[in-house]
Design an enzyme around this catalytic site. Structure first.
Site, PDB file in Angstrom:
ATOM      1  CG  ASP A  72      28.368  31.010  60.716  1.00 46.35           C
ATOM      2  OD1 ASP A  72      28.217  29.943  61.343  1.00 46.35           O
ATOM      3  OD2 ASP A  72      27.419  31.723  60.348  1.00 46.35           O
ATOM      4  CB  ILE A  73      30.605  25.774  61.822  1.00 47.17           C
ATOM      5  CG1 ILE A  73      31.013  24.377  61.371  1.00 47.17           C
ATOM      6  CG2 ILE A  73      29.304  25.718  62.623  1.00 47.17           C
ATOM      7  CD1 ILE A  73      31.428  23.447  62.506  1.00 47.17           C
ATOM      8  N   GLY A  99      24.860  29.506  71.499  1.00 45.63           N
ATOM      9  CA  GLY A  99      26.153  29.335  70.849  1.00 45.63           C
ATOM     10  C   GLY A  99      26.039  28.707  69.468  1.00 45.63           C
ATOM     11  CG  ASP A 140      22.665  23.286  69.975  1.00 43.95           C
ATOM     12  OD1 ASP A 140      22.261  22.836  68.891  1.00 43.95           O
ATOM     13  OD2 ASP A 140      22.290  22.846  71.079  1.00 43.95           O
TER      14      ASP A 140
END
Ligand code: ADP
Length: 178
Positions: free
Chosen positions: A11-12, A33, A35
Site C-alpha cells: 500500500d503506497i 482506487g 487516489d
C-alpha cells in the site's frame, strides 16, 4: 551499491519517502482506487490543497503533474499526475503515460526531493494493459535517471503480485534488483 529503482508490493500510502505519486483524475478532487486510498490516509488537508491548485490552475490534463502537501501521510509531498485512459492504444496513450512519469520525476527534482514512490499509473480503472504500462514505467524512469544523480530512490509500488512480478522481471533485465 543499493539500486535506485526498486519494486515493492503493498500500500503506497504507508511509505516513508519524500514524495508519493497519486494516479489522480483531471479534476484533482479525489476518486477511487489509489487516489481514494491516498486521500483517506492523508485526511482533509490534502483535498483542501488540491482544491487550491484546482482554483489556481484549473483541471490537470493527462500527462501533467502538480504537487501538494501530504497531510497526515508520512511522505513530505504528494505529486498528483493524470495518466491516460486506455482507448486501445491509438490515442497517444503511451506518450501520455511516459509524460505522467517524466513530469512527476521533474517536479520532484525541482522541489529538491530525493526519493519517490509511484503506483502503477492508469492500470486500474483507466484500463491500461499492465505489461505495457510496466514497461513504459521502467523505461521512462530508467532513461530519466541516467546522468541525473538527484533522485536516489524510485519505488514502484504494486498492489498485486501479478504487477509486482512484471516490474521485477523488467528491473532484472535492466540490471537492477528489488
Ligand atoms: P487509474 O485510474 O490511473 O487506473 P487506479 O487507482 O484505478 O488508477 O489504479 C492504479 C493502480 O493502483 C492499480 O494497479 C491499482 O491496483 C493500484 N492501487 C490501488 N490502491 C493502491 C494502494 N493503496 N497502493 C498502491 N497501489 C494501489
Amino acid at each position: 551499491m543499493q539500486p535506485r529503482m526498486q519494486v515493492l508490493q503493498g500500500d503506497i500510502t504507508t511509505l516513508e519517502v519524500d514524495v508519493i505519486v497519486n494516479a489522480a483524475n483531471s479534476s484533482l478532487l479525489g476518486g477511487g482506487g489509489v487516489d481514494g486510498a491516498i486521500h483517506r490516509a492523508a485526511g482533509p488537508e490534502l483535498l483542501k490543497a488540491c482544491q487550491q491548485v484546482r482554483q489556481q490552475q484549473g483541471e490537470c490534463p493527462p500527462g501533467h503533474s502538480v504537487i501538494t502537501t501530504a497531510g497526515n501521510l508520512r511522505a513530505k509531498a504528494v505529486i498528483h499526475t493524470v495518466g491516460p485512459v486506455w482507448h486501445g492504444g491509438g490515442e497517444h496513450e503511451a506518450r501520455l503515460l511516459e509524460d505522467a512519469y517524466r513530469n512527476s520525476l521533474l517536479l520532484a527534482e525541482a522541489n529538491g526531493y530525493t526519493s519517490i514512490a509511484f503506483p502503477a499509473i492508469s492500470t486500474g480503472v483507466y484500463g491500461y494493459p499492465k505489461p505495457a504500462a510496466a514497461e513504459i514505467a521502467v523505461n521512462t524512469v530508467s532513461a530519466h535517471l541516467i546522468r541525473r544523480p538527484q533522485l536516489q530512490q524510485v519505488l514502484f509500488v504494486c498492489f498485486d503480485a501479478e504487477t509486482a512480478h512484471l516490474y521485477q522481471h523488467l528491473l532484472t533485465q535492466q540490471g537492477e534488483e528489488s
